[in-house]
Write an enzyme that holds these catalytic residues in place. Sequence first.
Site, PDB file in Angstrom:
ATOM      1  N   THR A  18       0.814  -1.220   0.000  1.00  0.00           N
ATOM      2  CA  THR A  18       0.000   0.000   0.000  1.00  0.00           C
ATOM      3  C   THR A  18       0.842   1.262   0.000  1.00  0.00           C
ATOM      4  O   THR A  18       0.475   2.273  -0.599  1.00  0.00           O
ATOM      5  CB  THR A  18      -0.938   0.002   1.224  1.00  0.00           C
ATOM      6  OG1 THR A  18      -1.807  -1.125   1.147  1.00  0.00           O
ATOM      7  CG2 THR A  18      -1.759   1.272   1.292  1.00  0.00           C
ATOM      8  N   ASP A  92       1.487  -7.436  -4.367  1.00  0.00           N
ATOM      9  CA  ASP A  92       0.582  -7.268  -3.241  1.00  0.00           C
ATOM     10  C   ASP A  92       1.018  -8.283  -2.188  1.00  0.00           C
ATOM     11  O   ASP A  92       1.298  -9.441  -2.523  1.00  0.00           O
ATOM     12  CB  ASP A  92      -0.851  -7.537  -3.686  1.00  0.00           C
ATOM     13  CG  ASP A  92      -1.847  -7.300  -2.561  1.00  0.00           C
ATOM     14  OD1 ASP A  92      -1.931  -8.188  -1.674  1.00  0.00           O
ATOM     15  OD2 ASP A  92      -2.532  -6.281  -2.573  1.00  0.00           O
ATOM     16  N   SER A  93       1.088  -7.888  -0.940  1.00  0.00           N
ATOM     17  CA  SER A  93       1.683  -8.780   0.060  1.00  0.00           C
ATOM     18  C   SER A  93       0.884 -10.062   0.263  1.00  0.00           C
ATOM     19  O   SER A  93       1.417 -11.056   0.731  1.00  0.00           O
ATOM     20  CB  SER A  93       1.835  -8.058   1.402  1.00  0.00           C
ATOM     21  OG  SER A  93       0.575  -7.798   1.984  1.00  0.00           O
ATOM     22  N   THR A 124       1.137  -4.782   4.307  1.00  0.00           N
ATOM     23  CA  THR A 124       0.938  -5.128   5.716  1.00  0.00           C
ATOM     24  C   THR A 124       0.275  -6.483   5.930  1.00  0.00           C
ATOM     25  O   THR A 124       0.398  -7.068   7.006  1.00  0.00           O
ATOM     26  CB  THR A 124       0.081  -4.054   6.424  1.00  0.00           C
ATOM     27  OG1 THR A 124      -1.194  -3.961   5.780  1.00  0.00           O
ATOM     28  CG2 THR A 124       0.780  -2.693   6.376  1.00  0.00           C
TER      29      THR A 124
END
Length: 506
Positions: A18, A92-93, A124
Site C-alpha cells: 500500500t 501485493d503482500s 501489511t
Amino acid sequence: MASQYPENRVLIIMTGGTICMRPSPEGLVPARGFLEAGMKPNPSFNDGSKPDPLPVMTDANTEEYLPSLRTPLSTYSRHVRYTSFEFPILLDSSSISSAGWSQIANTIRNNYSRYDGFVVLHGTDSLAYTSSALSFMLSDLGKPVILTGSQASIFALQSDAVDNLLGSLIIAGTFTIPEVCLFFNEALYRGNRTTKVSASSFSAFASPNCDPLAKISAMGAEVNWNLIKRPTAIAGFKVIPDLDTAHVACLRIFPGIKPEMIDGVLRVPGLRGLILETFGSGNAPSGEDGSLTSIIRAAVKRGIVIVNVSQCQTGSVSPLYAPATVLGNAGVVFGHDLTTEAALTKLSFLLALPGLSYEEITKQMQISLRGEMTETAKLQFSHPASGLPSLTDQQSVFTALGYAIAAGNLESVIQLLNGDQFDLLGAKDYAENTAVHLAAVGTNNDVLRELLKRGASIHVRNRAANTPLFLAGKVGNQEAVGLLREAGAHLHIEEVETVGKRNHDM
C-alpha cells in the site's frame, strides 16, 4: 555533493504494498519510481544536496548505479544517505511466498557489504510472516534489517507512510541493531514477535509477548539495548535461501471440530508439519473416545511435526491443564509463546535444513533461535574483581573495560561483561570507539574473540568513520584482521575508497 557530517548508507528494498500505491481504474496498484515521486519532494527525506548515485547489486552479477538522496541532519548529528531498489515485479503482500522471501534475502546478501542497514517496504497483510521468515533466513546478521509499510499510500493526504518510512530509515541508518525488525506507528519490534491486529488502524501491529526494541518520540529514538539479540558465533553473515512452506499447514481448533477434519489435513500428500492453534494454554478437545488424540498420535508416528500454539495473543502454551498434557503425551511439540507466524516460518525453516532428524527439529522448535520465544530466565552470580572502579554508571564501567582491554587482561574483561548492566558491548568512548575498536588494536586477541562470542558488533564506526577491521589493519594486527574477517567483518565502502586512493597515491 559531500557533507561535513558523517553519513550512513541504507538500501531501501521496494517489494510493493500500500505504501507505494496510486489510484487506477482498477483500484490501488503499485507505482514505479517511488524514490523520485514519493520521497524526493518531501523535505523530511531530502536535504536538497543532490548526492552521487549509489551502487546496487540488482542480482548476484549485475551492478547498477541508482539515484540517491540524503536526509537532513538528524538529532544524532548525521545524515542517512539512501537509494531504492524496486523489485522487477511489485507484489501485493497477500501474494508473497517463500520465493519472494528468498528474493528479499538474496538482495540483502548481494548488497550486505555496501550498506549499513536495510529497509524493506512491504504490504501489511503478510508483513509479520515475512518479518518472521527473514529472521530465520538471515543467519549471523550484523546489521539492521527493518520491514515497514503503511495503512495508507504515501501519496494520500492522510497517511502513516511518511512516519513509518522515516522512522525506519533513521533507525537503520543510525543504530547497529543486528536483527530483523518491524517498524510501525513509532515502535520498533522484533520481527518474529509481531502479528497484525488491525486492518485499518495506524496501530496495525502488536508484539504481545515481547516489549518494543525501540520507540520514537520528539526526543529521538529510545532503544532498549537490553532486549537486542546479537550474534554470538564467530561466523560471517549468510542466507539460508529456501523455506519449506509448501509442506506445512496451519489449523485452528474450534468448539465441535470433528476429528476427521484434522485427520483430513494431516493426510494431505507430502505434509511434513502442522501448526495447531489451540485454546488458552494449549488445550484441545480429545474427541469421543479419544479419537482426536489417536489421530494426532498416528500422524506423529508417520513423522509429521505438530506444534501447539495458543489462539490467545498473550501467554504461553504449557502443560498446565490435562488437555494440553494429553497432546504433549501424543507427541505434539509445545510452542510456548510463539506467534502463529513465527511458528509456521520457523518450522518451514527447520524442515528445509538438510540432514536434520525429526528429533532435532522438535528439539529446536522448543528453544529460541532468533529471539522468537521467551527463554526461561537463568540466575547468574558473579563477584566483582578487586581493584576495579565502582560500577556506578556506564561511563565509569566502560572506562574500566577499556583499561582491561588495553592491558590484555582477559579475566577482568570477562568479569566486567558477566556483571554488565550498562550495555558495555554497545557503549562508546569519547572518540566513539566501541570495545571491539579497542580490542582490534589491543595486545590480546583472546579479548577480541571473547567480545565477538558475546555478540559485539563488528560494523559500528567510530567518530573518524573507521571500523574495527580498518584499525586492526592499520596497526598491522593480522591475527585480529583474520578473526574479524571470520566473524563477517568487511571494510565500509568509504574505507575501501580511502584505501584505494591511498594505494594509488603511494
